[in-house]
Structure formats: C-alpha cells, structure tokens
Scaffold this motif. Structure first.
Motif, PDB file in Angstrom:
ATOM      1  N   VAL A 134       0.845  -1.180   0.000  1.00 45.50           N
ATOM      2  CA  VAL A 134       0.000   0.000   0.000  1.00 45.50           C
ATOM      3  C   VAL A 134       0.884   1.234   0.000  1.00 45.50           C
ATOM      4  CG1 VAL A 134      -1.764   1.265   1.256  1.00 45.50           C
ATOM      5  CG2 VAL A 134      -1.783  -1.215   1.316  1.00 45.50           C
ATOM      6  N   ALA A 135       0.621   2.125  -0.929  1.00 48.36           N
ATOM      7  CA  ALA A 135       1.399   3.355  -1.018  1.00 48.36           C
ATOM      8  C   ALA A 135       1.141   4.242   0.193  1.00 48.36           C
ATOM      9  CB  ALA A 135       1.023   4.107  -2.285  1.00 48.36           C
ATOM     10  N   THR A 136       2.159   4.924   0.623  1.00 52.02           N
ATOM     11  CA  THR A 136       2.017   5.879   1.710  1.00 52.02           C
ATOM     12  C   THR A 136       1.364   7.135   1.176  1.00 52.02           C
ATOM     13  OG1 THR A 136       4.014   5.010   2.725  1.00 52.02           O
ATOM     14  CG2 THR A 136       3.293   7.169   3.456  1.00 52.02           C
ATOM     15  N   GLY A 137       0.449   7.704   1.943  1.00 51.97           N
ATOM     16  CA  GLY A 137      -0.211   8.940   1.555  1.00 51.97           C
ATOM     17  C   GLY A 137      -1.489   8.704   0.780  1.00 51.97           C
ATOM     18  N   PRO A 138      -1.942   9.721   0.052  1.00 54.18           N
ATOM     19  CA  PRO A 138      -3.207   9.625  -0.683  1.00 54.18           C
ATOM     20  C   PRO A 138      -3.135   8.590  -1.806  1.00 54.18           C
ATOM     21  CG  PRO A 138      -2.390  11.891  -0.669  1.00 54.18           C
ATOM     22  CD  PRO A 138      -1.338  11.040  -0.078  1.00 54.18           C
ATOM     23  N   LEU A 139      -4.290   8.040  -2.101  1.00 50.72           N
ATOM     24  CA  LEU A 139      -4.370   7.027  -3.139  1.00 50.72           C
ATOM     25  C   LEU A 139      -5.706   7.182  -3.852  1.00 50.72           C
ATOM     26  CD1 LEU A 139      -2.900   4.464  -4.266  1.00 50.72           C
ATOM     27  CD2 LEU A 139      -4.155   3.145  -2.572  1.00 50.72           C
TER      28      LEU A 139
END
Length: 181
Positions: A134-139
């Motif tokens: 999962v990418a850090t920050g907004p997605l």
C-alpha cells in the motif's frame, strides 16, 4: 469510530443521509448502497472517515464504475472499510495470497524501527512489505470532485478531521451533512 454519509445530487441540490455500513463487505456493496440513494442516475458521493486518521470519497455516477479517493492509504488499510477501498485501488482482491494486511501487523512502527528491535547491525525490513502493498499517503482519483468545485490540490490538502465538512461546504451541503452527523 466511523462516520459515513451519502450525498445524492438531485434537481433541487444535494440530499444527505447517514448510512449504516454493517452490511457492506465489498466495494460492490458500497456502490449498490450509493445507487439506491440516487434519483435518475445522478451523482452520489459516499463520504467516509475514521476519526482523524483518514477519509475516503466514493463517487458513483449512474452505472459508471465508481471513482475512489483515500486520504491516507496506509491508515485506511488498517480499517475494515478503508481496506475495501485500498484493496480496490491497488487491484488486490480480499483474500489474495500476495500480501495479507492483517498478517503485516501494521501498528504504526512501519516508518521507523520495529518494536523490540535494536539498532545494532541487524537488517531492519519492517514496513517493507507494507510499503510495497500500500502506497504511503493519498491514493486514488484526486480529480473526482473537480467538476463539483473541489480541485485535486484542495482535496489533498484537507485535514482528515475536517475533510468531510470541507467537501460538503464546497458543494453547498454543509448544513445537510451536519444534520446527519
């Protein structure tokens, strides 16, 4: 603690309703819930927040595929409803064998040293699997509210604790949202 509301666009403006998420187990369930609130295939926004940790927006326009945005993917992936959104955004179905977020024990130490580790020469790989999963920050689609008056820049700048109010204010529906809160 979650808060979830539906904002449905009508000929006369917006209608707001709080929504119970107890029966929601997938994005499809959430999309169906939104479509049930729609009149004549108008736009429906599902606004979700978990305390001050993260917020999410699901936009459903008629029979089009839903558009999604999550303010903090890692924080959202730690919660059941946020996990539904992040799994969809990264293309992972619940139960996939690649990375099970429950087994990662995401406890907030992913960005720093793992609990109980020492800073002596051992390799510290904590969080590597989580960061890849999962990418850090907004997605998601930060442009999903552009045509409604909330630019991608404004959406990304919203504080999770005030985001839903800020979105509703930009739509002219803040009183409606507060009434269902």
């Amino acid at each position: 603690m979650y808060f979830a509301a539906l904002l449905a666009r009508t000929e006369d403006g917006w209608e707001a309703s709080d929504t119970e998420l107890d029966d929601v187990e997938s994005l499809s369930d959430l999309t169906d819930l939104a479509r049930e609130a729609s009149q004549d295939d108008d736009t429906v926004l599902v606004l979700l927040e978990q305390e001050d940790a993260w917020f999410g927006v699901v936009r459903v326009d008629g029979e089009d595929d839903p558009r999604l945005y999550v303010s903090d993917a890692v924080a959202a992936s730690r919660s059941s409803y946020g996990e539904i959104l992040t799994n969809e955004l990264i293309g992972r179905e619940y139960g996939d064998d690649d990375v099970d977020l429950d087994s990662l024990d995401l406890d907030g130490t992913e960005d720093g040293e793992p609990e109980g580790s020492t800073s002596g020469g051992e390799e510290s790989g904590a969080g590597t699997d989580a960061e890849e999963a999962v990418a850090t920050g907004p997605l998601g689609d930060a442009n999903l509210l552009d045509d409604l008056g909330v630019s991608d820049r404004e959406l990304r700048a919203l504080d999770p604790g005030d985001a839903l109010g800020g979105i509703a204010e930009a739509l002219g529906a803040s009183e409606l949202l507060e009434a269902v809160r």
